[in-house]
Motif scaffolding. Structure first.
Motif, PDB file in Angstrom:
ATOM      1  N   LEU A  61       0.811  -1.219   0.000  1.00  9.73           N
ATOM      2  CA  LEU A  61       0.000   0.000   0.000  1.00  9.73           C
ATOM      3  C   LEU A  61       0.850   1.276   0.000  1.00  9.73           C
ATOM      4  CD1 LEU A  61      -2.938  -0.986   2.369  1.00  9.73           C
ATOM      5  CD2 LEU A  61      -3.104  -0.399  -0.052  1.00  9.73           C
ATOM      6  N   PRO A  62       1.756   1.480   0.962  1.00  8.74           N
ATOM      7  CA  PRO A  62       2.587   2.691   0.891  1.00  8.74           C
ATOM      8  C   PRO A  62       3.506   2.690  -0.319  1.00  8.74           C
ATOM      9  CG  PRO A  62       3.334   1.259   2.667  1.00  8.74           C
ATOM     10  CD  PRO A  62       2.015   0.711   2.198  1.00  8.74           C
ATOM     11  N   PHE A  63       3.934   1.514  -0.736  1.00  6.25           N
ATOM     12  CA  PHE A  63       4.714   1.394  -1.961  1.00  6.25           C
ATOM     13  C   PHE A  63       3.956   2.044  -3.110  1.00  6.25           C
ATOM     14  CE2 PHE A  63       7.446  -2.017  -4.355  1.00  6.25           C
ATOM     15  CZ  PHE A  63       8.017  -1.009  -5.115  1.00  6.25           C
ATOM     16  N   ALA A  64       2.662   1.772  -3.185  1.00 11.31           N
ATOM     17  CA  ALA A  64       1.842   2.285  -4.281  1.00 11.31           C
ATOM     18  C   ALA A  64       1.516   3.763  -4.119  1.00 11.31           C
ATOM     19  CB  ALA A  64       0.554   1.469  -4.390  1.00 11.31           C
ATOM     20  N   VAL A  65       0.967   4.144  -2.969  1.00 14.18           N
ATOM     21  CA  VAL A  65       0.409   5.490  -2.844  1.00 14.18           C
ATOM     22  C   VAL A  65       1.469   6.567  -2.647  1.00 14.18           C
ATOM     23  CG1 VAL A  65      -1.802   4.656  -1.977  1.00 14.18           C
ATOM     24  CG2 VAL A  65      -0.003   5.225  -0.367  1.00 14.18           C
ATOM     25  N   ALA A 275      -0.566   1.388 -21.293  1.00 12.76           N
ATOM     26  CA  ALA A 275       0.543   0.735 -20.584  1.00 12.76           C
ATOM     27  C   ALA A 275       0.261   0.665 -19.086  1.00 12.76           C
ATOM     28  CB  ALA A 275       1.848   1.478 -20.847  1.00 12.76           C
ATOM     29  N   VAL A 276      -0.331   1.713 -18.525  1.00 12.98           N
ATOM     30  CA  VAL A 276      -0.677   1.712 -17.098  1.00 12.98           C
ATOM     31  C   VAL A 276      -1.739   0.653 -16.807  1.00 12.98           C
ATOM     32  CG1 VAL A 276      -1.756   3.059 -15.257  1.00 12.98           C
ATOM     33  CG2 VAL A 276      -0.001   4.102 -16.689  1.00 12.98           C
ATOM     34  N   ILE A 277      -2.763   0.574 -17.642  1.00 13.82           N
ATOM     35  CA  ILE A 277      -3.811  -0.443 -17.463  1.00 13.82           C
ATOM     36  C   ILE A 277      -3.206  -1.842 -17.549  1.00 13.82           C
ATOM     37  CG2 ILE A 277      -5.903  -1.436 -18.475  1.00 13.82           C
ATOM     38  CD1 ILE A 277      -6.613   1.419 -19.415  1.00 13.82           C
ATOM     39  N   PHE A 278      -2.366  -2.040 -18.537  1.00 16.29           N
ATOM     40  CA  PHE A 278      -1.707  -3.325 -18.749  1.00 16.29           C
ATOM     41  C   PHE A 278      -0.885  -3.724 -17.518  1.00 16.29           C
ATOM     42  CE2 PHE A 278       1.588  -6.145 -20.321  1.00 16.29           C
ATOM     43  CZ  PHE A 278       0.947  -6.927 -21.270  1.00 16.29           C
ATOM     44  N   GLY A 279      -0.081  -2.794 -17.016  1.00 19.45           N
ATOM     45  CA  GLY A 279       0.767  -3.087 -15.870  1.00 19.45           C
ATOM     46  C   GLY A 279      -0.029  -3.376 -14.607  1.00 19.45           C
ATOM     47  N   THR A 280      -1.135  -2.663 -14.409  1.00 20.79           N
ATOM     48  CA  THR A 280      -1.981  -2.900 -13.242  1.00 20.79           C
ATOM     49  C   THR A 280      -2.530  -4.315 -13.246  1.00 20.79           C
ATOM     50  OG1 THR A 280      -2.604  -0.553 -13.189  1.00 20.79           O
ATOM     51  CG2 THR A 280      -4.004  -2.094 -11.984  1.00 20.79           C
ATOM     52  N   ASN A 283       0.222  -7.058 -12.431  1.00 22.54           N
ATOM     53  CA  ASN A 283       0.545  -7.196 -11.011  1.00 22.54           C
ATOM     54  C   ASN A 283      -0.612  -7.761 -10.204  1.00 22.54           C
ATOM     55  OD1 ASN A 283       3.010  -5.870 -11.666  1.00 22.54           O
ATOM     56  ND2 ASN A 283       3.091  -5.055  -9.589  1.00 22.54           N
ATOM     57  N   LEU A 284      -1.825  -7.341 -10.519  1.00 20.89           N
ATOM     58  CA  LEU A 284      -2.990  -7.829  -9.779  1.00 20.89           C
ATOM     59  C   LEU A 284      -3.070  -9.346  -9.860  1.00 20.89           C
ATOM     60  CD1 LEU A 284      -6.562  -6.276  -9.878  1.00 20.89           C
ATOM     61  CD2 LEU A 284      -6.222  -8.743  -9.856  1.00 20.89           C
ATOM     62  N   THR A 285      -2.950  -9.877 -11.055  1.00 23.47           N
ATOM     63  CA  THR A 285      -3.083 -11.321 -11.229  1.00 23.47           C
ATOM     64  C   THR A 285      -1.878 -12.076 -10.678  1.00 23.47           C
ATOM     65  OG1 THR A 285      -2.195 -11.108 -13.490  1.00 23.47           O
ATOM     66  CG2 THR A 285      -4.580 -11.109 -13.243  1.00 23.47           C
ATOM     67  N   PHE A 286      -0.672 -11.593 -10.945  1.00 24.48           N
ATOM     68  CA  PHE A 286       0.524 -12.339 -10.544  1.00 24.48           C
ATOM     69  C   PHE A 286       0.672 -12.384  -9.023  1.00 24.48           C
ATOM     70  CE2 PHE A 286       5.049 -12.801  -9.595  1.00 24.48           C
ATOM     71  CZ  PHE A 286       5.361 -13.922 -10.353  1.00 24.48           C
ATOM     72  N   TYR A 287       0.639 -11.234  -8.369  1.00 22.89           N
ATOM     73  CA  TYR A 287       0.879 -11.215  -6.932  1.00 22.89           C
ATOM     74  C   TYR A 287      -0.303 -11.758  -6.136  1.00 22.89           C
ATOM     75  CZ  TYR A 287       5.049  -8.675  -8.126  1.00 22.89           C
ATOM     76  OH  TYR A 287       6.253  -8.332  -8.669  1.00 22.89           O
ATOM     77  N   GLY A 288      -1.498 -11.573  -6.662  1.00 21.30           N
ATOM     78  CA  GLY A 288      -2.642 -12.213  -6.021  1.00 21.30           C
ATOM     79  C   GLY A 288      -2.532 -13.722  -6.047  1.00 21.30           C
ATOM     80  N   MET A 289      -2.088 -14.280  -7.186  1.00 18.25           N
ATOM     81  CA  MET A 289      -1.947 -15.723  -7.307  1.00 18.25           C
ATOM     82  C   MET A 289      -0.788 -16.255  -6.480  1.00 18.25           C
ATOM     83  SD  MET A 289      -4.397 -17.053  -8.989  1.00 18.25           S
ATOM     84  CE  MET A 289      -3.619 -18.654  -8.877  1.00 18.25           C
ATOM     85  N   ILE A 290       0.317 -15.509  -6.380  1.00 23.08           N
ATOM     86  CA  ILE A 290       1.437 -15.952  -5.550  1.00 23.08           C
ATOM     87  C   ILE A 290       0.997 -16.103  -4.095  1.00 23.08           C
ATOM     88  CG2 ILE A 290       3.639 -15.236  -4.559  1.00 23.08           C
ATOM     89  CD1 ILE A 290       3.998 -16.382  -7.271  1.00 23.08           C
ATOM     90  N   GLN A 408       1.716  -1.450  -8.281  1.00 19.77           N
ATOM     91  CA  GLN A 408       1.681  -1.861  -6.890  1.00 19.77           C
ATOM     92  C   GLN A 408       0.258  -1.816  -6.330  1.00 19.77           C
ATOM     93  OE1 GLN A 408       4.175  -3.296  -5.385  1.00 19.77           O
ATOM     94  NE2 GLN A 408       5.392  -2.978  -7.226  1.00 19.77           N
ATOM     95  N   THR A 409      -0.536  -0.854  -6.802  1.00 22.97           N
ATOM     96  CA  THR A 409      -1.945  -0.832  -6.423  1.00 22.97           C
ATOM     97  C   THR A 409      -2.633  -2.101  -6.891  1.00 22.97           C
ATOM     98  OG1 THR A 409      -2.042   1.588  -6.517  1.00 22.97           O
ATOM     99  CG2 THR A 409      -4.132   0.399  -6.681  1.00 22.97           C
ATOM    100  N   GLY A 410      -2.329  -2.503  -8.118  1.00 24.63           N
ATOM    101  CA  GLY A 410      -2.874  -3.755  -8.629  1.00 24.63           C
ATOM    102  C   GLY A 410      -2.469  -4.937  -7.774  1.00 24.63           C
ATOM    103  N   GLY A 411      -1.197  -4.962  -7.349  1.00 21.97           N
ATOM    104  CA  GLY A 411      -0.740  -6.054  -6.504  1.00 21.97           C
ATOM    105  C   GLY A 411      -1.459  -6.091  -5.172  1.00 21.97           C
TER     106      GLY A 411
END
Length: 473
Positions: A61-65, A275-280, A283-290, A408-411
């Motif tokens: 969270l602080p990483f993102a915001v 590119a921002v949408i793509f990156g979000t 991260n959302l899918t990868f880190y959520g799945m990890i 990072q928000t996506g993550g």
């Protein structure tokens, strides 16, 4: 640029890439390394699933915001200075994590780590962008190598965690950051020149920063807590209300501010928004799945921490190769092709994860464990180079901060959402894993379409804005 000049420039870039990679390595290492240690942390500190989600998201969270403000600080005071400060704070926060006596202290120290990481990512990217001096081909290769270092850390995190937890306990996964930060500081002082900073004064946006923190924290809190507390619980309702109200207020505040934390004009530049949408989504899918996979392997399948780390081992090799390959392909074809191919590869891997059951043999997990990081590693460097290509160098720190804040928000949202799909029993974890994997398939399909329809090819060397004055840090 002639071949001889390019070779000479590549040699000069080598120490800079090495120095900046250490910052990326420690920030990415702490994204994944903690996942393998979660069951041991839960046992030692008496933490349930929701508490484990906070241990992960307190960092993200602080990483993102804070990254948007960190990008402005780097642009204003110099990327090299911001980078060195970030490494120093990260080391101190890692020490605090390693000696934390309870989960509250651990969560607070993780938040301090995230704040330091917010300084490290945009400043390290800006250092690379300044050194590349507007050369698209050189920058694409440099970003590919820089990303490879972080991707190795992402892949090595679970393996390293398994070894450390098995031999020295979970606290050692944080203490390992101290020597890494020390080496990064030494290399930066020795190899990275004092960076240019723009004469254009960019101010911080405290109102925007406060509203961004309130909105994202409220969203994460409502998603994490709704499962244990229920939708009707006052805390869940209040958190959701804060997220919505602060999000709306943030948008209007940024449109009215003369120095917005989030420069909305960047989203009108070609390639920036997609590119921002793509990156979000990545991260959302990868880190959520990890997060979910770590619970699946240890709590549903009975793997030890070391066994879980070794199970993730195939990720390491594929991350390295795909990141380097991405830089080479993007420098010749532009970012669109590697982004699309990477997303398609990830989609196939997530589809396979959706079929995992309570007794699936490890050999059946190998395909998704190989192709998911391969796809992400192939797509992310091209996406990063796309963002840097869309702005002049005086705004490179802010632009890279926007991208990485979104990622990072996506993550953070991915951990919150996917974690909410699983429960505390093995059957609930297996069921939640399947739902999370199918959700990822749908989201990655959206990312593929975004890259296909919206990303334009970038060629050659971008013009440098000669109207901007520069001075040394």
């Amino acid at each position: 640029m002639t071949s001889a000049t390019l070779d000479k420039t590549d040699v000069r870039m080598g120490p800079i890439i090495a120095a900046t990679s250490f910052g990326f390595v420690v920030t990415q290492l702490d994204v994944t390394i903690v996942n393998v240690a979660l069951p041991r942390i839960a046992s030692d500190l008496s933490v349930h699933v929701a508490g484990l989600q906070w241990v992960v998201d307190a960092y993200t969270l602080p990483f993102a915001v804070l990254m948007l403000s960190a990008g402005v600080l780097g642009d204003r005071f110099g990327s090299r200075r911001a980078y060195l400060i970030g490494l120093t704070i990260f080391a101190a926060a890692s020490l605090a994590c390693g000696v934390a006596p309870n989960v509250s202290t651990l969560i607070a120290a993780r938040a301090a780590q995230g704040a330091a990481a917010a300084l490290l990512i945009p400043s390290s990217l800006a250092l690379l962008n300044h050194a590349a001096a507007g050369d698209h081909s050189l920058r694409a290769r440099a970003v590919g190598l820089w990303t490879a270092g972080g991707s190795v850390a992402i892949a090595a995190g679970p393996v390293t965690a398994g070894l450390l937890v098995a031999t020295m306990g979970w606290r050692s996964i944080f203490l390992i950051n101290l020597p890494l930060c020390a080496v990064g500081i030494a290399l930066t002082l020795r190899s990275v020149p004092a960076t240019i900073r723009t004469d254009a004064v960019h101010h911080l946006d405290p109102l925007g920063q406060f509203l961004a923190i309130a909105s994202l924290t409220g969203l994460t809190c409502s998603v994490i807590e709704f499962r244990p507390l229920g939708f009707s619980h006052p805390l869940v309702i209040a958190a959701a209300a804060v997220a919505i109200a602060a999000g709306i207020a943030f948008y209007f505040a940024e449109t009215k501010s003369s120095e917005p934390m989030l420069p909305l004009g960047l989203f009108h530049r070609p390639n920036f928004s997609p590119a921002v949408i793509f990156g979000t989504i990545m991260n959302l899918t990868f880190y959520g799945m990890i997060f979910v996979l770590s619970l699946y392997l240890q709590q549903a399948r009975g793997y030890s921490a070391l066994g879980t780390g070794l199970a993730y081992l195939p990720m390491m090799i594929t991350f390295i190769g795909s990141n380097v390959a991405s830089g080479l392909v993007a420098s010749r074809t532009g970012p669109r092709l590697p982004m699309i191919l990477g997303a398609i590869i990830m989609l196939a891997g997530f589809a396979m994860l959706s079929r995992l059951g309570p007794a699936t043999p490890y050999v059946a997990m190998l395909f998704p464990f190989i192709v998911i990081p391969s796809g992400m590693g192939f797509a992310v460097p091209a996406m990063t180079a796309t963002i840097l290509s869309s702005v002049d160098r005086s705004r490179s720190g802010t632009a890279s901060a926007v991208l990485n804040a979104a990622r990072q928000t996506g993550g953070a949202i991915g951990v919150a959402i996917f974690g909410a799909l699983v429960g505390n029993t093995p059957a609930q974890i297996v069921s939640g894993l399947g739902m999370a994997a199918l959700t990822s398939v749908g989201l990655i399909l959206i990312a593929t379409l975004v890259a296909w329809k919206r990303i334009r090819r970038i060629q050659g060397r971008e013009p440098i804005d000669e109207t901007v004055g520069f001075q040394m840090e």
